[in-house]
Design an enzyme around this catalytic site. Structure first.
Site, PDB file in Angstrom:
ATOM      1  N   GLY A  19      38.614  80.938  82.497  1.00  0.00           N
ATOM      2  CA  GLY A  19      38.988  79.932  83.493  1.00  0.00           C
ATOM      3  C   GLY A  19      37.823  79.028  83.873  1.00  0.00           C
ATOM      4  N   TYR A  20      37.497  78.122  82.986  1.00  0.00           N
ATOM      5  CA  TYR A  20      36.384  77.199  83.269  1.00  0.00           C
ATOM      6  C   TYR A  20      36.892  75.775  83.530  1.00  0.00           C
ATOM      7  CZ  TYR A  20      32.789  80.613  81.840  1.00  0.00           C
ATOM      8  OH  TYR A  20      31.967  81.700  81.744  1.00  0.00           O
ATOM      9  N   SER A  21      37.438  75.117  82.475  1.00  0.00           N
ATOM     10  CA  SER A  21      37.807  73.700  82.582  1.00  0.00           C
ATOM     11  C   SER A  21      38.880  73.471  83.636  1.00  0.00           C
ATOM     12  CB  SER A  21      38.321  73.185  81.235  1.00  0.00           C
ATOM     13  OG  SER A  21      37.284  73.168  80.295  1.00  0.00           O
ATOM     14  N   SER A  30      42.621  78.650  76.691  1.00  0.00           N
ATOM     15  CA  SER A  30      43.136  79.261  75.456  1.00  0.00           C
ATOM     16  C   SER A  30      43.594  80.693  75.722  1.00  0.00           C
ATOM     17  CB  SER A  30      42.052  79.279  74.374  1.00  0.00           C
ATOM     18  OG  SER A  30      41.679  77.966  74.062  1.00  0.00           O
ATOM     19  N   GLU A  36      29.829  82.161  73.410  1.00  0.00           N
ATOM     20  CA  GLU A  36      30.938  81.381  72.869  1.00  0.00           C
ATOM     21  C   GLU A  36      30.445  80.445  71.780  1.00  0.00           C
ATOM     22  OE1 GLU A  36      34.724  78.886  74.464  1.00  0.00           O
ATOM     23  OE2 GLU A  36      32.869  78.575  75.554  1.00  0.00           O
TER      24      GLU A  36
END
Lengths: 367, 331
Positions: free
Chosen positions: A116-118, A150, A231
């Site tokens: 949960g970043y962007s 994703s 990543e």
């Protein structure tokens, strides 16, 4: 143990315990991984009490093992986001209790993770994100929107960044949390990618609850750096390039309706050898890194180099498909790769962000 | 296979420290217009540090090293743009102990008659200063004493003023066959490709370093041009192309030293790729230097010539990629 002795030992283990026919059987794969871990071939970097084999060997040994496993298509460490990204982050920053609770079931695949970043207004400028986490005595309440996430529809958990310091607007006010997806405050809306498949999603966090803060409050940016580092090396992973190149070579070797193959075309061969050099040098670059022969520039370039390979493969594949692109038997796989190479250029830091990082940290250019 | 031992590390560090300081921009610019590519100071350094005798057998007073160690030195020679006959000399020492004399190789042509050496061989590096030359004949390698008559090296010029090429003219020269037969000719050409690949990697690294230094120093619009994103991104792309390259020539060198069959393909792949990256790096370096880069006696020119030399000698990238395709069974 020297390379060759280790190689022989790994081969003997594989001959005794692995059969390539089992590779599509999840139960057999899980059993094999557990056995390989017990023998110290997998998860050497994870302590024994957390489900690893706790044999932090040399990277070179890990490479020999990976090569031998790959040669007989035995499952190695899964290269997905969960094991490759979250576990190293928890080992570095998690509390003892968090490690005990989350690392072993993540290694076995019982827990799966999305990132949960962007957010809709925070992509390359991740530090400006707006999702908030509010402490209310019983834990944290999280509110905001995550997007282009994703694997969100399948994941059991999410690791995320949220703003805990309300007076900030930049990276300094963020914290790193773990969250259960199956709860009332989490809403997942699948988004279709250019390929037409729902590979990512929009995740609405409407008062989602968690008690799992990783690292100190306000230090989430630092914690997330270690995840992003993993990543990038994952996206730039040489094994991925080698598989992709092998598939391209098969496409070029497939007879066409007139009986010829694209491989017979000298221009196609020339481009294939050029690509082979790029793939080969990324494989060897891994060894250079392991032997300490690279400085800090080489690891920073891995993701961009992988993107260059994926894009050149896609261009050649499109040329080889010819009019099959419109409607043909090999269409879907290579069309997805052609489009997917754009995804690679964007995910985990766009190519322009990679260039910014290489320029600042790899080349030391003043801004 | 790609790793270095402590002595090889130390050699690379020593040459990296000493050679560029001996070859400042003004010295290199002077060599471009001089009558000869000989540079006494850097040659003395290569002699005193034992680089020229690295591959000479221990019995002959050398270090008995192989292609990998020479390639490590060649990378640093490329970085510094070492002028003169380094390449030809060390290649010759892989096959013959020159006993303190200057040597080179003439591999541009395989002489059909192994008994009576007659004809011309192009592309001889450092030939005008050499006393011995290793030639390729249908029967294998042979060594010719250039002082004994019947053989001389004519002319010295070409695309790279720091490494001039001459033509070997043979007229029934006496020669001494070397062991190994015809296979040894191919092996030595592969070794030449590996050293050229290593030189190209070193040269490309220098182009990147020059461009980075220029971007930091050069001010326009009131600030260093390194602050402009277009410049930063060009440099980042160049760094990404160059950074992983070392493994290709190291692997090929290791294969040559162990006599592996894969050496031929690996050497061709390394030179094809690394010489092409060097050409790109040289062109980018000119662009990033602006008009200064396009100036004959400016800071970039020596590496432009060297990039073209590494590109063309012993097989252009297109030729070498055909060799690789055949070697991998794609032909």
């Amino acid at each position: 143990m020297d390379d060759e002795a280790l190689r022989a030992r790994v081969r003997a283990f594989l001959a005794a315990h692995w059969s390539a026919e089992d590779r599509h059987d999840p139960v057999a794969v899980r059993r094999f991984r557990a056995l390989a871990t017990e023998h110290g071939y997998l998860f050497g970097w994870v302590p024994r009490e957390l489900g690893g084999s706790g044999t932090p060997g040399q990277p070179l040994a890990a490479r020999v093992i990976a090569e031998e496993f790959a040669a007989v298509r035995a499952p190695g460490e899964p290269d997905g986001m969960s094991v490759a990204m979250l576990v190293p982050t928890l080992l570095e920053w998690g509390s003892d209790e968090q490690r005990r609770r989350f690392v072993p079931p993540t290694l076995t695949g019982e827990l799966t993770w999305c990132q949960g970043y962007s957010e809709p207004t925070a992509g390359s400028d991740l530090g400006s994100l707006r999702t908030t986490a509010h402490a209310d005595g019983a834990g944290w309440e999280i509110t905001g929107t995550k997007i282009w996430t994703s694997g969100a529809t399948e994941a059991s958990h999410m690791f995320l960044l949220a703003r805990t310091e309300p007076d900030t607007t930049d990276r300094s006010g963020l914290s790193y949390f773990l969250l259960t997806m199956a709860q009332p405050g989490v809403l997942v809306r699948p988004l279709r990618q250019l390929t037409g498949q729902a590979g990512f999603a929009e995740v609405t966090l409407a008062g989602a609850r968690t008690t799992e803060l990783v690292g100190e409050r306000g230090r989430g940016w630092e914690v997330s750096r270690s995840t992003l580092r993993h990543e990038r090396s994952m996206v730039g992973g040489p094994a991925r390039h080698e598989r992709l190149f092998a598939a391209l070579l098969r496409l070029a070797s497939t007879p066409r309706p007139d009986g010829t193959t694209a491989l017979a075309d000298p221009l196609v061969r020339d481009e294939l050898v050029g690509l082979h050099a790029l793939v080969e040098q990324q494989r060897l670059a891994g060894r250079l890194r392991d032997s300490g022969d690279s400085g800090n520039l080489l690891p920073l370039t891995a993701k961009l180099a992988g993107t260059v390979i994926a894009e050149r493969v896609s261009a050649l594949a499109l040329r080889l498909l010819d009019t099959d692109v419109l409607h043909g038997p090999d269409r879907t796989r290579w069309l997805h790769q052609w489009l997917g190479s754009l995804g690679i250029a964007i995910a985990a830091g766009t190519s322009n962000v990679q260039r910014d990082i290489i320029a600042a940290r790899g080349l030391g250019l003043p801004s | 296979m790609t790793g270095l031992d402590d002595a090889q590390w130390a050699l690379a560090a020593l040459l990296h420290e000493t050679l560029p300081a001996l070859l400042p921009p003004a010295r290199l610019a002077a060599i471009l217009d001089a009558d000869t590519d000989e540079d006494p100071a850097s040659w003395r350094c290569l002699t005193e540090t034992g680089v020229l005798d690295l591959a000479v057998p221990v019995a002959g007073g050398g270090a008995g090293e192989g292609v990998l160690t020479l390639a490590v030195a060649a990378e640093e020679a490329g970085y510094a743009a070492v002028p003169g006959g380094f390449l030809g000399h060390v290649l010759a020492t892989l096959t013959v102990d020159p006993g303190g004399r200057r040597a080179t190789v003439a591999l541009g042509q395989v002489l059909p008659d192994a008994r009576r050496l007659t004809g011309t061989v192009p592309f001889v590096p450092g030939g005008h200063a050499a006393e011995l030359v290793v030639v390729a004949t249908a029967a294998g390698l042979s060594v010719v004493d250039l002082r004994a008559g019947g053989a001389l090296v004519e002319g010295a010029g070409g695309v790279d003023p720091t490494r001039r090429l001459g033509t070997l003219v043979l007229d029934g020269a006496a020669h001494e066959p070397l062991p190994g037969g015809p296979a040894r000719v191919g092996w030595l050409v592969d070794a030449a490709r590996v050293l050229l690949a290593a030189d190209a990697h070193g040269g490309a690294r220098r182009c990147l370093d020059l461009a980075v230094a220029h971007a930091r120093d050069r001010e326009q619009f009131g600030r260093p041009i390194a602050g402009f994103q277009a410049v930063r991104h060009q440099l980042a792309d160049l760094a990404t192309a160059i950074a992983p390259g070392r493994g290709l020539y190291r692997l090929a060198a290791g294969h040559l030293d162990s006599g592996a069959d894969r050496a031929h393909t690996a050497a061709a792949l390394a030179k094809a790729h690394l010489s092409e990256v060097f050409l790109t790096a040289a062109r980018d370096c000119v662009r990033l230097h602006g008009a200064l880069g396009y100036t004959w006696d400016g800071p970039v020119n020596p590496w432009v010539g060297r990039a073209l030399f590494d590109h063309a000698l012993h097989g252009t990238p297109a030729t070498l990629r055909r060799i690789v395709a055949d070697g991998l069974g794609w032909g």
